[in-house]
Design a protein around this motif. Structure first.
Motif, PDB file in Angstrom:
ATOM      1  N   VAL A   1     -36.181  77.913 -16.590  1.00 30.48           N
ATOM      2  CA  VAL A   1     -34.986  77.921 -17.457  1.00 30.48           C
ATOM      3  C   VAL A   1     -33.745  78.280 -16.643  1.00 30.48           C
ATOM      4  CG1 VAL A   1     -33.901  79.042 -19.446  1.00 30.48           C
ATOM      5  CG2 VAL A   1     -36.313  78.410 -19.545  1.00 30.48           C
ATOM      6  N   LYS A   2     -33.889  79.246 -15.750  1.00 31.38           N
ATOM      7  CA  LYS A   2     -32.774  79.636 -14.869  1.00 31.38           C
ATOM      8  C   LYS A   2     -32.384  78.463 -13.959  1.00 31.38           C
ATOM      9  CE  LYS A   2     -31.406  83.166 -11.515  1.00 31.38           C
ATOM     10  NZ  LYS A   2     -31.863  84.284 -10.663  1.00 31.38           N
ATOM     11  N   GLU A   3     -33.395  77.755 -13.456  1.00 34.04           N
ATOM     12  CA  GLU A   3     -33.148  76.594 -12.594  1.00 34.04           C
ATOM     13  C   GLU A   3     -32.441  75.481 -13.360  1.00 34.04           C
ATOM     14  OE1 GLU A   3     -33.058  74.269  -9.213  1.00 34.04           O
ATOM     15  OE2 GLU A   3     -33.655  76.378  -9.340  1.00 34.04           O
ATOM     16  N   ILE A   4     -32.788  75.315 -14.646  1.00 33.66           N
ATOM     17  CA  ILE A   4     -32.118  74.312 -15.499  1.00 33.66           C
ATOM     18  C   ILE A   4     -30.620  74.613 -15.570  1.00 33.66           C
ATOM     19  CG2 ILE A   4     -31.864  73.432 -17.867  1.00 33.66           C
ATOM     20  CD1 ILE A   4     -34.905  74.017 -18.225  1.00 33.66           C
ATOM     21  N   LYS A   5     -30.284  75.874 -15.804  1.00 35.41           N
ATOM     22  CA  LYS A   5     -28.864  76.268 -15.914  1.00 35.41           C
ATOM     23  C   LYS A   5     -28.119  75.995 -14.614  1.00 35.41           C
ATOM     24  CE  LYS A   5     -29.785  79.821 -19.390  1.00 35.41           C
ATOM     25  NZ  LYS A   5     -29.990  81.279 -19.619  1.00 35.41           N
ATOM     26  N   GLU A   6     -28.758  76.311 -13.484  1.00 36.37           N
ATOM     27  CA  GLU A   6     -28.132  76.072 -12.174  1.00 36.37           C
ATOM     28  C   GLU A   6     -27.951  74.573 -11.934  1.00 36.37           C
ATOM     29  OE1 GLU A   6     -26.980  78.395 -10.052  1.00 36.37           O
ATOM     30  OE2 GLU A   6     -27.519  79.886 -11.585  1.00 36.37           O
TER      31      GLU A   6
ATOM     32  N   VAL B   1     -35.551  70.148 -11.100  1.00 34.75           N
ATOM     33  CA  VAL B   1     -35.365  69.744 -12.502  1.00 34.75           C
ATOM     34  C   VAL B   1     -35.423  68.222 -12.638  1.00 34.75           C
ATOM     35  CG1 VAL B   1     -33.726  69.720 -14.441  1.00 34.75           C
ATOM     36  CG2 VAL B   1     -34.111  71.828 -13.152  1.00 34.75           C
ATOM     37  N   ARG B   2     -34.896  67.518 -11.644  1.00 35.45           N
ATOM     38  CA  ARG B   2     -34.926  66.049 -11.709  1.00 35.45           C
ATOM     39  C   ARG B   2     -36.354  65.530 -11.773  1.00 35.45           C
ATOM     40  NH1 ARG B   2     -30.289  64.797  -7.272  1.00 35.45           N
ATOM     41  NH2 ARG B   2     -28.526  65.305  -8.626  1.00 35.45           N
ATOM     42  N   GLU B   3     -37.221  66.095 -10.948  1.00 32.19           N
ATOM     43  CA  GLU B   3     -38.605  65.618 -10.958  1.00 32.19           C
ATOM     44  C   GLU B   3     -39.308  66.004 -12.249  1.00 32.19           C
ATOM     45  OE1 GLU B   3     -41.333  63.153  -9.812  1.00 32.19           O
ATOM     46  OE2 GLU B   3     -39.418  63.462  -8.786  1.00 32.19           O
ATOM     47  N   GLY B   4     -38.952  67.176 -12.796  1.00 31.96           N
ATOM     48  CA  GLY B   4     -39.504  67.587 -14.087  1.00 31.96           C
ATOM     49  C   GLY B   4     -39.120  66.614 -15.185  1.00 31.96           C
TER      50      GLY B   4
ATOM     51  N   ARG C   1     -24.488  72.291 -11.223  1.00 36.40           N
ATOM     52  CA  ARG C   1     -24.313  71.386 -10.078  1.00 36.40           C
ATOM     53  C   ARG C   1     -24.012  69.954 -10.544  1.00 36.40           C
ATOM     54  NH1 ARG C   1     -28.681  74.573  -8.156  1.00 36.40           N
ATOM     55  NH2 ARG C   1     -30.262  73.022  -8.704  1.00 36.40           N
ATOM     56  N   LEU C   2     -24.640  69.560 -11.636  1.00 38.90           N
ATOM     57  CA  LEU C   2     -24.442  68.212 -12.187  1.00 38.90           C
ATOM     58  C   LEU C   2     -23.020  68.056 -12.684  1.00 38.90           C
ATOM     59  CD1 LEU C   2     -26.363  65.776 -12.534  1.00 38.90           C
ATOM     60  CD2 LEU C   2     -26.703  66.507 -14.899  1.00 38.90           C
ATOM     61  N   ASN C   3     -22.510  69.076 -13.362  1.00 39.76           N
ATOM     62  CA  ASN C   3     -21.147  69.037 -13.883  1.00 39.76           C
ATOM     63  C   ASN C   3     -20.110  69.003 -12.778  1.00 39.76           C
ATOM     64  OD1 ASN C   3     -21.976  69.073 -16.561  1.00 39.76           O
ATOM     65  ND2 ASN C   3     -21.979  71.309 -16.682  1.00 39.76           N
ATOM     66  N   GLN C   4     -20.418  69.643 -11.653  1.00 38.52           N
ATOM     67  CA  GLN C   4     -19.486  69.666 -10.521  1.00 38.52           C
ATOM     68  C   GLN C   4     -19.392  68.309  -9.817  1.00 38.52           C
ATOM     69  OE1 GLN C   4     -21.030  72.880  -8.136  1.00 38.52           O
ATOM     70  NE2 GLN C   4     -20.211  74.464  -9.495  1.00 38.52           N
TER      71      GLN C   4
END
Length: 458
Positions: free
Chosen positions: A444-449, A305-308, A453-456
């Protein structure tokens, strides 16, 4: 040559039919809605990633987020922004710029999805090295039975990566701005000398591989954008009294299509203008075409997601900023109505109008940097495509085809080169967009995951 020119034009127009526009723009809108407009909500975070806040040298990949973006931008910020915009306005009028903007906004979402997939489904080439790009995410994400789509992308990718438009317009710029005004007779001989110089410069960089290409791009791209920005800003300030008029005309002309000079589409000139603007926008930012995911797929990260998010900044910088600057410079100086120039020569006329003595030479510096940096990235894309088709140990053969194409482009009419690349880009977009739309729910599923991880970690 005229017969060949007509064949290539017919091919390009056929490839850029309504089905492709629906696939690119309709597909991009679908991705935008599916992601709940994530590209726009996460721009701040994307800039943090780009600045290196999350860089980890131990992550898999070859180059940093910043170098991946500048390598991708060095191919898209090129003649599409100077010559491509000039062509769009000379054929479509001010309204063409509006439809280029639409293609960029939608393209931000497309680039986010395609480049996220490039990291999610990296594959290995025949040497066992990690690689990213549409051909790999098609195979790794959809399975071996989808290989014909990957082969289609790679085959047309080799043609689409040929630097023919950049070289052609750089040659035209050198002829029109430097040689002809100084009394030098231009022709086959002078064009071949220009081609030889370009071949020499390009060979030094491209034969050094991705690291040398990304290092060159990361130094050239920011400086060339800044220089171009300052020059156009001077033109706009000098003509400040008409800037609001022409900025408004971009919107009004987008729906009246009063200045469109090509054939109508779907029974009207507006349809023709929309199609033309989207086509020039795709040529400029390449969203949905599949070139950028090849650069972003090499980024050192284990977070797709970061690279996206980094990749989606590309169309914003490329079309919303650089192309808009070119369009306004051409419009406010009035040269789009007073000269018959086209391509890079029209942009040169705009610079000469406001900066009489030095303007065209300063533009020449920008054109040279834009063009030469594009040559490096496209060579990388082409070798990746050939590597996928016949093996990594033979990919260097593409460099020789590439170098020959520089000589061809320097001695061939602009319209032939532009239509050839337009048509090829269209055929690259089909496998890229089809695979991306099919796998979009996985992104979209990867975005949620990723958000979890970002919130943690915060």
């Amino acid at each position: 040559m005229s017969q060949l020119e007509q064949i290539i034009k017919t091919f390009s127009n056929y490839a850029w039919g309504l089905p492709l526009v629906i696939l690119l723009i309709g597909g991009g809108l679908y991705l935008l809605i599916l992601s709940k407009f994530l590209p726009f909500r996460f721009i701040g975070h994307a800039i943090q990633v780009l600045r290196g806040r999350y860089d980890d040298p131990n992550d898999p990949g070859q180059i940093s987020h910043f170098k991946a973006l500048t390598t991708a931008l060095s191919s898209t910020i090129g003649m599409g922004n100077i010559a491509g915009v000039a062509v769009a306005i000379s054929v479509g009028g001010p309204g063409a710029m509006f439809w280029m903007w639409i293609s960029a906004v939608v393209g931000m979402s497309t680039k986010f999805f395609t480049s996220t997939l490039a990291i999610m489904y990296r594959g290995k080439d025949s040497k066992g090295d990690l690689q990213g790009g549409p051909m790999y995410f098609i195979i790794e994400g959809l399975g071996k039975h989808w290989k014909p789509l990957a082969i289609m992308f790679s085959f047309f990718g080799m043609i689409g990566a040929l630097p023919v438009v950049n070289v052609n317009q750089l040659t035209q710029a050198i002829n029109d701005i430097i040689l002809i005004p100084n009394g030098v007779t231009v022709g086959l001989k002078s064009n071949l000398i220009i081609a030889f110089v370009l071949v020499s410069l390009t060979s030094v960089i491209i034969l050094g591989g991705l690291q040398r290409i990304s290092n060159a791009a990361s130094k050239m791209v920011p400086s060339m954008v800044l220089l171009y920005f300052v020059l156009v800003l001077f033109i706009l300030i000098s003509n400040y009294d008409v800037v609001p008029k022409y900025f408004l005309m971009i919107f009004t002309d987008a729906f009246s299509a009063e200045n469109f000079k090509e054939s109508p589409v779907l029974g009207g000139v507006l349809g023709g203008l929309i199609l033309y603007g989207i086509r020039r926008g795709a040529f400029s930012n390449e969203a949905g075409i599949g070139t950028a995911p090849m650069a972003h797929g090499a980024a050192k990260t284990d977070e797709p997601v970061r690279e996206g998010l980094v990749a989606m900044l590309g169309p914003a910088i490329d079309t919303l900023v650089v192309c808009t600057l070119t369009a306004l410079a051409i419009l406010v100086t009035g040269v789009w109505e007073t000269t018959s120039d086209n391509g890079v020569s029209l942009t040169a006329s705009a610079f000469s109008h406001t900066i009489p003595v030095y303007g065209k030479y300063l533009l020449m510096v920008c054109v040279a940097i834009f063009s030469i940096s594009s040559l490096f990235s496209y060579a990388y894309y082409g070798t990746k495509c050939l590597s996928f088709l016949i093996g990594a140990d033979k990919k260097h053969y593409y460099n020789y085809i590439y170098i020959l194409s520089i000589i061809l482009a320097a001695t061939t009419p602009f319209s032939v080169m532009l239509n050839l690349i337009d048509g090829t880009f269209a055929l690259m977009a089909i496998p890229t967009m089809v695979a991306t739309i099919i796998m979009a729910p996985r992104v979209v599923k990867e975005i949620k995951e990723y958000r979890k991880r970002l919130n943690q970690t915060n």
